[in-house]
Design a protein around this motif. Structure first.
Motif, mmCIF file in Angstrom:
data_model
loop_
_atom_site.group_PDB
_atom_site.id
_atom_site.type_symbol
_atom_site.label_atom_id
_atom_site.label_comp_id
_atom_site.label_asym_id
_atom_site.label_seq_id
_atom_site.Cartn_x
_atom_site.Cartn_y
_atom_site.Cartn_z
ATOM 1 N N GLY A 94 4.143 -6.606 1.847
ATOM 2 C CA GLY A 94 5.110 -5.874 1.019
ATOM 3 C C GLY A 94 6.381 -6.695 0.947
ATOM 4 N N SER A 95 7.135 -6.574 -0.152
ATOM 5 C CA SER A 95 8.326 -7.417 -0.249
ATOM 6 C C SER A 95 9.412 -6.958 0.718
ATOM 7 N N LYS A 96 9.391 -5.698 1.135
ATOM 8 C CA LYS A 96 10.364 -5.226 2.126
ATOM 9 C C LYS A 96 10.309 -6.090 3.390
ATOM 10 N N HIS A 132 15.730 -13.744 -5.071
ATOM 11 C CA HIS A 132 15.724 -12.755 -6.156
ATOM 12 C C HIS A 132 14.575 -11.773 -5.951
ATOM 13 N N ASP A 133 14.924 -10.510 -5.860
ATOM 14 C CA ASP A 133 13.953 -9.435 -5.643
ATOM 15 C C ASP A 133 13.511 -8.924 -7.014
ATOM 16 N N ALA A 134 12.252 -9.208 -7.354
ATOM 17 C CA ALA A 134 11.762 -8.885 -8.709
ATOM 18 C C ALA A 134 10.709 -7.771 -8.671
ATOM 19 N N ALA A 135 10.916 -6.810 -7.775
ATOM 20 C CA ALA A 135 9.909 -5.752 -7.576
ATOM 21 C C ALA A 135 9.564 -4.999 -8.859
ATOM 22 N N TYR A 136 10.510 -4.964 -9.826
ATOM 23 C CA TYR A 136 10.286 -4.146 -11.034
ATOM 24 C C TYR A 136 10.048 -4.974 -12.296
ATOM 25 N N SER A 137 9.672 -6.231 -12.148
ATOM 26 C CA SER A 137 9.549 -7.078 -13.344
ATOM 27 C C SER A 137 8.508 -6.553 -14.334
ATOM 28 N N HIS A 156 8.159 -10.749 -4.944
ATOM 29 C CA HIS A 156 7.453 -9.802 -5.797
ATOM 30 C C HIS A 156 6.636 -8.859 -4.939
ATOM 31 N N SER A 157 6.269 -7.787 -5.582
ATOM 32 C CA SER A 157 5.499 -6.786 -4.879
ATOM 33 C C SER A 157 4.412 -6.284 -5.799
ATOM 34 N N LEU A 158 3.269 -5.951 -5.243
ATOM 35 C CA LEU A 158 2.252 -5.302 -6.073
ATOM 36 C C LEU A 158 2.490 -3.787 -6.108
ATOM 37 N N SER A 159 3.450 -3.340 -5.284
ATOM 38 C CA SER A 159 3.677 -1.895 -5.102
ATOM 39 C C SER A 159 3.969 -1.161 -6.394
ATOM 40 N N LYS A 160 4.946 -1.643 -7.138
ATOM 41 C CA LYS A 160 5.416 -0.898 -8.297
ATOM 42 C C LYS A 160 4.582 -1.264 -9.527
ATOM 43 N N THR A 161 4.143 -2.529 -9.595
ATOM 44 C CA THR A 161 3.383 -2.977 -10.760
ATOM 45 C C THR A 161 2.034 -2.266 -10.875
HETATM 46 C C1 LIG Z 1 10.228 -0.801 -3.706
HETATM 47 C C2 LIG Z 1 11.168 -1.930 -3.555
HETATM 48 C C3 LIG Z 1 10.860 -3.034 -2.746
HETATM 49 C C4 LIG Z 1 9.754 -3.099 -1.733
HETATM 50 O O1 LIG Z 1 8.539 -2.904 -2.104
HETATM 51 P P1 LIG Z 1 7.335 -3.210 -1.142
HETATM 52 O O2 LIG Z 1 6.499 -1.987 -1.245
HETATM 53 O O3 LIG Z 1 7.827 -3.442 0.246
HETATM 54 O O4 LIG Z 1 6.709 -4.421 -1.703
HETATM 55 C C5 LIG Z 1 11.719 -4.120 -2.740
HETATM 56 N N1 LIG Z 1 12.845 -4.105 -3.461
HETATM 57 C C6 LIG Z 1 13.182 -3.067 -4.217
HETATM 58 C C7 LIG Z 1 14.443 -3.134 -4.980
HETATM 59 C C8 LIG Z 1 12.378 -1.937 -4.274
HETATM 60 O O5 LIG Z 1 12.758 -0.890 -4.983
#
Ligand SMILES: *Cc1c(COP(=O)(O)O)cnc(C)c1O
Length: 388
Positions: free
Chosen positions: A103-105, A206-211, A237-242
């Motif tokens: 996870g990107s967190k 750069h946190d691109a979680a929502y790209s 990047h994260s697969l979480s939101k995509t």
């Molecule tokens: C949700 C979120 C993440 C983390 O997502 P992971 O589930 O850990 O990949 C990171 N940055 C932002 C801004 C988020 O909203």
């Protein structure tokens, strides 16, 4: 019984502003209130079926039951590189420029350990993801908040940062499309960030979680698309939101190979990588047909329209998001972000998130997440109408 004392780094954590809201929510639920909870940034839509099926197959393979490789399976990192090339026309060497994350967190929380010595400054946008300053403090660094304000399109104003801060800064977190403000960034903004990074020798993360959560066909750009980006930083990047995979815990970092190497060093010593079955399913995820993602985006877009038009009709000041699944609205006069959230919960049974919980510059705002069905969002609007 021994006396258990928390370490200073835990004692010194900023107060958890959402705790009192959580308590109020529990009280409302106990009273039988039908709470419409639009406070959480966690998709309510399940992971697409083809990804779940890929996982079912992968989990049966004994080779995946052993320790994974630290940096991620080469096949996963190659799939990430292919995705970058197709989506952003950015070329990456999967061996040296891509790293798997739990996870990107996890990556955000760990990166300061690789580059921050006590007293070093970490620049981060505020309001923002709370892990940027907390990860910094855990590593002994000094967080410096770059306020995101409406008058500057919710972009940091680098000119307002004193030189003595920039001189001590080693790392900068930025995040577009932005949580919680839903702002997006232009190439020009990233160019300015790169200039600052080059001048003061600062690593950009750069946190691109929502790209991939965008509307009206307006695709956000990648930081790495911009000339010089790969020489100053990385993108997470994260697969979480995509792909609606928040529970799966997988993401990746890509960019400057020395930064990838440093973060990898920390991770090698702390974790043992991502379950390979999850990585295999994620390869399938990264190859998802765009029509599937377009379907997810259209669900969010319908909700955005309901909520945006609704809040507008209530007279609330809110910008129409082009990306993310959040709305960032000004609270009406006479309220603070916390008192407005409390008022909506009490009088309307609608739960939003107080902007100040994301940092002091978020005071005066409330965040709504588009993580409930459109009909529920419509009902939330009607209930808020009565409560105002
Ligand atoms: C949700 C979120 C993440 C983390 O997502 P992971 O589930 O850990 O990949 C990171 N940055 C932002 C801004 C988020 O909203």
């Amino acid at each position: 019984m021994i006396k258990v004392e928390l370490a200073d780094r835990v004692k010194n954590l900023p107060p958890y502003l959402f705790a009192s809201i959580d308590k109020m929510k529990q009280e409302a639920l106990a009273k039988g209130v039908d709470v419409i909870d639009i406070s959480i940034g966690d998709p309510d839509i399940p992971t697409p079926k083809h990804i779940v099926e890929a996982m079912q197959k992968a989990v049966e393979k004994p080779e995946h039951h052993r320790y994974p490789s630290y940096e991620g399976m080469l096949a996963y990192r190659a799939a990430v590189a292919d995705w970058y090339s197709q989506r952003f026309s950015v070329s990456l060497d999967p061996k040296t420029e891509v790293l798997s994350l739990i996870g990107s967190k996890e990556g955000i929380g760990h990166i300061p350990f690789a580059f921050i010595n006590p007293g070093d400054v970490v620049l981060h946008s505020s309001p923002g993801y709370p892990v940027y300053p907390v990860g910094t403090m855990f590593a002994g660094g000094e967080p410096y908040a770059m306020p995101l304000v409406d008058s500057n399109d919710f972009l940091p104003d680098f000119d307002s940062i004193p030189d003595n801060v920039l001189n001590r800064a080693k790392l900068m977190f930025i995040n577009y499309p932005n949580n919680p403000t839903a702002a997006t960034a232009s190439k020009e903004f990233f160019k300015r960030a790169i200039q600052v990074a080059e001048k003061f020798n600062i690593i950009i993360c750069h946190d691109a979680a929502y790209s991939e959560v965008y509307f009206d066909g307006k695709k956000p750009i990648s930081f790495l698309e911009v000339e010089g980006a790969k020489e100053v930083g990385i993108e997470m990047h994260s697969l979480s939101k995509t792909y609606n995979m928040t529970g799966w815990r997988i993401g990746f970092a890509a960019g400057h190979k020395d930064v990838i190497f440093g973060l990898g060093k920390i991770k090698t010593n702390l974790d043992s990588g991502v379950f390979q079955a999850v990585q295999e399913a994620s390869i399938t995820a990264l190859k998802t047909d765009d029509s599937v993602l377009a379907g997810i985006r259209s669900v969010y877009q319908e909700r955005r329209d309901v909520m945006y038009n609704g809040l507008k009709s209530l007279g609330l000041e809110v910008k129409k998001p082009e990306a993310t699944f959040y709305l960032w609205a000004k609270v009406p006069d006479g309220y603070t972000s916390q008192s407005f959230v409390a008022h909506l919960l009490e009088k309307a049974g609608v739960l939003g998130t107080p902007g100040v919980g994301f940092g002091a510059p978020g005071e005066g705002y409330i965040r709504f997440a588009l993580t409930q069905q459109a009909s529920r969002m419509q009902e939330a609007v009607e209930r808020i109408r009565k409560a105002l």
